[in-house]
Design an enzyme around this catalytic site. Sequence first.
Site, short mmCIF file in Angstrom:
data_model
loop_
_atom_site.label_atom_id
_atom_site.label_comp_id
_atom_site.label_asym_id
_atom_site.label_seq_id
_atom_site.Cartn_x
_atom_site.Cartn_y
_atom_site.Cartn_z
N GLY A 31 0.04 8.65 9.81
CA GLY A 31 1.20 9.23 10.46
C GLY A 31 2.39 9.18 9.52
N CYS A 90 2.82 0.45 7.62
CA CYS A 90 3.80 1.54 7.57
C CYS A 90 4.02 1.93 6.11
CB CYS A 90 5.11 1.07 8.20
SG CYS A 90 6.38 2.34 8.20
N LEU A 91 4.04 3.23 5.84
CA LEU A 91 4.22 3.69 4.46
C LEU A 91 5.57 3.26 3.88
CD1 LEU A 91 2.66 7.27 4.70
CD2 LEU A 91 1.63 5.21 3.72
N HIS A 95 4.05 4.29 17.16
CA HIS A 95 4.61 3.80 15.89
C HIS A 95 5.52 4.87 15.26
CE1 HIS A 95 4.29 1.69 11.86
NE2 HIS A 95 4.73 2.88 11.52
N GLU A 96 5.03 6.11 15.21
CA GLU A 96 5.83 7.18 14.60
C GLU A 96 7.07 7.50 15.43
OE1 GLU A 96 5.23 7.84 11.62
OE2 GLU A 96 3.30 6.82 11.68
N HIS A 114 10.02 5.44 14.72
CA HIS A 114 10.82 5.84 13.54
C HIS A 114 11.96 6.77 13.93
CE1 HIS A 114 8.80 4.02 10.15
NE2 HIS A 114 7.62 4.45 10.55
NI NI Z 1 5.77 3.74 9.84
#
Ligand code: NI
Length: 190
Positions: free
Chosen positions: A45, A98-99, A140-141, A144
């Site tokens: 994601g 998380c990226l 999760h996304e 953000h």
């Molecule tokens: Ni993330």
Amino acid sequence: MILPIVAYGHPNLRKKAVEIEKDYPGLQQFLDDMFETMYASNGVGLAAPQVNRNIRLFVIDATPYADEFEGETNLKRVFINPRIKEESGEEWAFNEGCLSIPEIREDVLRKPDIKIEYYDENFEFHAEQLSGVLARVIQHEYDHLEGILFVDHINPLRKIILKRKLGEIARGITKAEYRMIFPLLKKKAI
Ligand code: NI
């Protein structure tokens, strides 16, 4: 085009993202770039604030978790102007990463069932109930877009333990193999 991903500590990860209109300039190209960036960094994601765009949009491709879904085929999706209307059920733990926060993974407790409304890449409206890992990726996304990160959900003691590592990420000390923007990167003296 692969976009650089902003790292922990960047102010844009803490802002509430704004809704967009159907004629948002360059939307299709931006969506292509979002998917390309997500795949290049092996994510499931990616939310627009993570590539420094403060708009309510995220993409997911939960195919790596396909075993978890029975009969769910539509795992690659675009969510524009999403609104989670309801979260329900008994909280369960899932190991999240998380990226924007490379090399840290932690168990996070969230409710398993969500009701969500959103527009897809063609600006078609959807109202859906989702659950399990698919809901988890979306939660999760979605966070953000609200300026929330998964490390905000872990217990305070764990967060203290992670504090040094989080500070290192903000300063660019990480083994992440994709291009990132580090908020506290010190320029080397010449
Ligand atoms: Ni993330």
